[in-house]
Design a protein around this motif. Sequence first.
Motif, PDB file in Angstrom:
ATOM      1  N   THR A  40      27.551  55.760  88.046  1.00  0.00           N
ATOM      2  CA  THR A  40      28.185  54.461  87.784  1.00  0.00           C
ATOM      3  C   THR A  40      27.489  53.670  86.683  1.00  0.00           C
ATOM      4  OG1 THR A  40      26.864  53.501  89.570  1.00  0.00           O
ATOM      5  CG2 THR A  40      29.095  54.270  90.127  1.00  0.00           C
ATOM      6  N   ASP A  41      26.228  54.017  86.359  1.00  0.00           N
ATOM      7  CA  ASP A  41      25.534  53.348  85.263  1.00  0.00           C
ATOM      8  C   ASP A  41      24.966  54.390  84.307  1.00  0.00           C
ATOM      9  OD1 ASP A  41      23.379  54.410  86.610  1.00  0.00           O
ATOM     10  OD2 ASP A  41      22.592  52.481  87.295  1.00  0.00           O
ATOM     11  N   VAL A  42      24.357  53.938  83.206  1.00  0.00           N
ATOM     12  CA  VAL A  42      23.884  54.854  82.166  1.00  0.00           C
ATOM     13  C   VAL A  42      22.791  55.786  82.689  1.00  0.00           C
ATOM     14  CG1 VAL A  42      22.699  55.014  79.941  1.00  0.00           C
ATOM     15  CG2 VAL A  42      24.514  53.334  80.273  1.00  0.00           C
ATOM     16  N   THR A  43      21.791  55.210  83.371  1.00  0.00           N
ATOM     17  CA  THR A  43      20.696  56.037  83.888  1.00  0.00           C
ATOM     18  C   THR A  43      21.199  57.054  84.899  1.00  0.00           C
ATOM     19  OG1 THR A  43      19.138  54.204  83.576  1.00  0.00           O
ATOM     20  CG2 THR A  43      18.442  55.994  85.016  1.00  0.00           C
ATOM     21  N   GLY A  44      22.117  56.644  85.751  1.00  0.00           N
ATOM     22  CA  GLY A  44      22.679  57.563  86.735  1.00  0.00           C
ATOM     23  C   GLY A  44      23.517  58.646  86.103  1.00  0.00           C
ATOM     24  N   PHE A  45      24.316  58.282  85.099  1.00  0.00           N
ATOM     25  CA  PHE A  45      25.216  59.247  84.473  1.00  0.00           C
ATOM     26  C   PHE A  45      24.461  60.238  83.601  1.00  0.00           C
ATOM     27  CE2 PHE A  45      28.345  60.709  81.331  1.00  0.00           C
ATOM     28  CZ  PHE A  45      29.397  61.050  82.160  1.00  0.00           C
ATOM     29  N   VAL A  46      23.454  59.757  82.842  1.00  0.00           N
ATOM     30  CA  VAL A  46      22.752  60.603  81.877  1.00  0.00           C
ATOM     31  C   VAL A  46      21.563  61.321  82.495  1.00  0.00           C
ATOM     32  CG1 VAL A  46      21.522  60.639  79.662  1.00  0.00           C
ATOM     33  CG2 VAL A  46      23.480  59.121  79.980  1.00  0.00           C
ATOM     34  N   LEU A  47      20.846  60.647  83.431  1.00  0.00           N
ATOM     35  CA  LEU A  47      19.596  61.195  83.953  1.00  0.00           C
ATOM     36  C   LEU A  47      19.574  61.337  85.468  1.00  0.00           C
ATOM     37  CD1 LEU A  47      17.076  59.184  81.729  1.00  0.00           C
ATOM     38  CD2 LEU A  47      17.917  61.500  81.357  1.00  0.00           C
ATOM     39  N   GLY A  48      20.689  61.100  86.137  1.00  0.00           N
ATOM     40  CA  GLY A  48      20.711  61.215  87.591  1.00  0.00           C
ATOM     41  C   GLY A  48      19.808  60.207  88.272  1.00  0.00           C
ATOM     42  N   GLY A  49      19.591  59.052  87.611  1.00  0.00           N
ATOM     43  CA  GLY A  49      18.742  58.026  88.190  1.00  0.00           C
ATOM     44  C   GLY A  49      17.258  58.375  88.153  1.00  0.00           C
ATOM     45  N   ARG A  50      16.879  59.356  87.343  1.00  0.00           N
ATOM     46  CA  ARG A  50      15.488  59.845  87.275  1.00  0.00           C
ATOM     47  C   ARG A  50      14.956  60.204  88.667  1.00  0.00           C
ATOM     48  NH1 ARG A  50      13.054  58.836  82.130  1.00  0.00           N
ATOM     49  NH2 ARG A  50      14.096  57.221  80.921  1.00  0.00           N
ATOM     50  N   SER A  51      15.807  60.771  89.481  1.00  0.00           N
ATOM     51  CA  SER A  51      15.404  61.100  90.858  1.00  0.00           C
ATOM     52  C   SER A  51      15.807  62.520  91.249  1.00  0.00           C
ATOM     53  CB  SER A  51      16.043  60.105  91.824  1.00  0.00           C
ATOM     54  OG  SER A  51      17.459  60.164  91.743  1.00  0.00           O
ATOM     55  N   VAL A  52      15.863  63.405  90.254  1.00  0.00           N
ATOM     56  CA  VAL A  52      16.291  64.783  90.502  1.00  0.00           C
ATOM     57  C   VAL A  52      15.091  65.606  90.953  1.00  0.00           C
ATOM     58  CG1 VAL A  52      17.407  66.810  89.527  1.00  0.00           C
ATOM     59  CG2 VAL A  52      18.073  64.529  88.753  1.00  0.00           C
ATOM     60  N   GLY A  53      15.236  66.326  92.059  1.00  0.00           N
ATOM     61  CA  GLY A  53      14.148  67.097  92.648  1.00  0.00           C
ATOM     62  C   GLY A  53      13.789  68.337  91.853  1.00  0.00           C
ATOM     63  N   PRO A  54      12.730  69.039  92.294  1.00  0.00           N
ATOM     64  CA  PRO A  54      12.202  70.175  91.523  1.00  0.00           C
ATOM     65  C   PRO A  54      13.153  71.354  91.405  1.00  0.00           C
ATOM     66  CG  PRO A  54      11.141  70.039  93.681  1.00  0.00           C
ATOM     67  CD  PRO A  54      11.925  68.778  93.505  1.00  0.00           C
ATOM     68  N   TRP A  55      13.840  71.700  92.489  1.00  0.00           N
ATOM     69  CA  TRP A  55      14.731  72.859  92.454  1.00  0.00           C
ATOM     70  C   TRP A  55      15.903  72.612  91.504  1.00  0.00           C
ATOM     71  CZ3 TRP A  55      14.171  77.659  94.725  1.00  0.00           C
ATOM     72  CH2 TRP A  55      13.080  77.796  95.592  1.00  0.00           C
ATOM     73  N   HIS A  65      25.194  49.555  66.653  1.00  0.00           N
ATOM     74  CA  HIS A  65      25.435  49.803  65.231  1.00  0.00           C
ATOM     75  C   HIS A  65      26.915  49.635  64.890  1.00  0.00           C
ATOM     76  CE1 HIS A  65      21.326  51.264  64.823  1.00  0.00           C
ATOM     77  NE2 HIS A  65      21.524  52.052  65.877  1.00  0.00           N
ATOM     78  N   ILE A  66      27.753  50.409  65.551  1.00  0.00           N
ATOM     79  CA  ILE A  66      29.198  50.319  65.305  1.00  0.00           C
ATOM     80  C   ILE A  66      29.837  49.369  66.309  1.00  0.00           C
ATOM     81  CG2 ILE A  66      31.348  51.634  65.228  1.00  0.00           C
ATOM     82  CD1 ILE A  66      29.707  54.047  64.333  1.00  0.00           C
ATOM     83  N   ILE A  67      29.450  49.484  67.560  1.00  0.00           N
ATOM     84  CA  ILE A  67      29.930  48.564  68.602  1.00  0.00           C
ATOM     85  C   ILE A  67      28.748  47.708  69.040  1.00  0.00           C
ATOM     86  CG2 ILE A  67      31.049  48.367  70.858  1.00  0.00           C
ATOM     87  CD1 ILE A  67      32.180  51.163  70.446  1.00  0.00           C
ATOM     88  N   LYS A  68      28.765  46.455  68.682  1.00  0.00           N
ATOM     89  CA  LYS A  68      27.607  45.583  68.908  1.00  0.00           C
ATOM     90  C   LYS A  68      27.359  45.304  70.382  1.00  0.00           C
ATOM     91  CE  LYS A  68      26.709  45.170  64.540  1.00  0.00           C
ATOM     92  NZ  LYS A  68      25.493  45.789  63.969  1.00  0.00           N
ATOM     93  N   GLU A  69      28.414  45.016  71.118  1.00  0.00           N
ATOM     94  CA  GLU A  69      28.264  44.659  72.526  1.00  0.00           C
ATOM     95  C   GLU A  69      28.810  45.776  73.405  1.00  0.00           C
ATOM     96  OE1 GLU A  69      26.675  42.053  73.633  1.00  0.00           O
ATOM     97  OE2 GLU A  69      26.281  41.283  71.606  1.00  0.00           O
ATOM     98  N   MET A  70      27.928  46.374  74.203  1.00  0.00           N
ATOM     99  CA  MET A  70      28.346  47.441  75.117  1.00  0.00           C
ATOM    100  C   MET A  70      27.606  47.277  76.440  1.00  0.00           C
ATOM    101  SD  MET A  70      28.392  50.839  72.657  1.00  0.00           S
ATOM    102  CE  MET A  70      28.882  51.917  73.999  1.00  0.00           C
ATOM    103  N   ASN A  71      28.339  46.886  77.475  1.00  0.00           N
ATOM    104  CA  ASN A  71      27.711  46.808  78.788  1.00  0.00           C
ATOM    105  C   ASN A  71      27.630  48.203  79.408  1.00  0.00           C
ATOM    106  OD1 ASN A  71      30.283  47.402  79.810  1.00  0.00           O
ATOM    107  ND2 ASN A  71      30.791  45.232  80.079  1.00  0.00           N
ATOM    108  N   GLU A  72      26.977  48.284  80.574  1.00  0.00           N
ATOM    109  CA  GLU A  72      26.758  49.587  81.223  1.00  0.00           C
ATOM    110  C   GLU A  72      28.077  50.312  81.481  1.00  0.00           C
ATOM    111  OE1 GLU A  72      23.845  51.110  82.973  1.00  0.00           O
ATOM    112  OE2 GLU A  72      22.570  49.928  81.657  1.00  0.00           O
ATOM    113  N   LYS A  73      29.043  49.594  82.003  1.00  0.00           N
ATOM    114  CA  LYS A  73      30.327  50.207  82.351  1.00  0.00           C
ATOM    115  C   LYS A  73      31.019  50.778  81.114  1.00  0.00           C
ATOM    116  CE  LYS A  73      34.548  49.260  84.980  1.00  0.00           C
ATOM    117  NZ  LYS A  73      35.304  48.223  85.744  1.00  0.00           N
ATOM    118  N   LYS A  74      30.956  50.029  80.013  1.00  0.00           N
ATOM    119  CA  LYS A  74      31.608  50.474  78.784  1.00  0.00           C
ATOM    120  C   LYS A  74      30.889  51.686  78.197  1.00  0.00           C
ATOM    121  CE  LYS A  74      33.561  48.628  74.503  1.00  0.00           C
ATOM    122  NZ  LYS A  74      33.699  47.412  73.648  1.00  0.00           N
ATOM    123  N   GLN A  75      29.561  51.711  78.279  1.00  0.00           N
ATOM    124  CA  GLN A  75      28.798  52.850  77.774  1.00  0.00           C
ATOM    125  C   GLN A  75      29.158  54.135  78.521  1.00  0.00           C
ATOM    126  OE1 GLN A  75      24.479  52.044  77.263  1.00  0.00           O
ATOM    127  NE2 GLN A  75      25.007  49.880  77.391  1.00  0.00           N
TER     128      GLN A  75
END
Length: 524
Positions: free
Chosen positions: A27-42, A369-379
Amino acid sequence: MAIKIIMLLVFFGVMVGIGLYCRKNATDVTGFVLGGRSVGPWLTAFAYGTSYFSAVVFVGYAGQFGWKYGIAATWAGIGNAVLGSLLAWVVLGRRTRIMTQHLDSATMPEFFGKRFGSKSLKIAASVIIFIFLIPYTASLYNGLSRLFGMAFDIDYAVCVIVMAILTGVYVIAGGYMATAINDFIQGIIMLFGICAVIAAVLGSQGGFMAALTKLAQVSNETAAGPVAGAPGVFASFFGPDPVNLLGVVILTSLGTWGLPQMVQKFYAIKSEKSINTGTVISTLFAMVVSGGCYFLGGFGRLFSDVVGVTEAGTPVGGFDAVIPAMLSGLPDILLAVVVILVLSASMSTLSSLVLTSSSTMTLDLLKGHIIKEMNEKKQVFIMRCLIAVFIAISAVLAIIQYRSSVTFIAQLMGVSWGALAGAFLAPFLYGLYWRGATKIACWTSFIFSTVVMLADISPLKASFPPILVSPINCGAFCMIAGLVIVPVVSLFTAKPKKELVDDAFSCYEEKVTVRKSQALGDPQ
């Protein structure tokens, strides 16, 4: 046929189901791109391994290098496990996780921009990624045509479209977490699949010792060069051409240190334990899958009667025909496993590449740069749209290449690893470890590798030394050269701002409490 179709439908159903299940984590950038930085070892280890090895390795590289170097091609798999997985995790894993979180960077270009204080460096890195990941993405469909044609007699375009749509559905819906979970399942399939295939293929030749004896009796009679007519060369320890084999090992192993889709896996690691466990799992996975693929390909010449050999000593239909020829005599059930294995390898890498491309384009080029204002949902919305666009482009390129035999796309894919890893490896590594690395040195590494690799597919290639004519060797050269260029240029260019460097490296100085099993502590 019914069994094959049922297995495919179950496979596709599980992939899509996991994507829909993981929507809540995207639902947010960190969750969508990095899984909330909470992905386990396996999950992290399998995500790393499955992104590493695609159908390009299983069908293309294993067939090509197995044919050229015989059983010695296994060294490429060993290099992938030791240098490309074990040392990559040990050297990069912990520091990447710590500094990228400290700098609040979700992509490799964003890391360069914040670590070296340069927006232009961030933009340049994102452009390089966009240029060289798209053709690499298109190449992932290669190898599917022959296998699907052999197993199902289905048109190649249909295979490409189905794979693209299904991959798009689960990545767009669930983001990185869906990709990681699916990578884990696909990795399990790859592990069991490659073991079953090796056992079956060697069994068809009378077992390992019998197959090795037959390979030792094969001579390179139809090829030019010093090994022509030399029996036993394809069963030897280093094969007929150890110098060029070393280039293969360096490119396919050291290259992972600079590929954004690989390094980005370290951004999402959950904890210290995840790093230690992930290092072991990732190394074992690479040893089995990559080592198994190249080991299997090393016996390719035993199937010369099936694939056919040209007067130049190459397989009829190209090197991509070697592995399918080796598998053509397998039982239907095992052939279905092979198809799902190759699908797993391709879809896992495809999902990683398009997620990397879309996040880089959104966060590093469009945002601010191209889109100045981008909230989490829009990203997140824009990233999802770009994933669909990138998958569509890659599918169209793959179909065009297949229909019209356009070789440029395939050539550009061949230099993509060299260009990306050559440009990014040294700046990223020194950026994590050395305070003295400068912005100009990074620019020099970017420009040097991209120019050299693009020249390698242009008429300028004729002026290259003979050893660098091969894109494999040229890419390996760019990686090694970058490790020299960055420190040398840094010594003669303006030093980075002390405040910028101190802030970046301050994350390593933070004190943490650990158990005595991990550190003895100061004497009382």
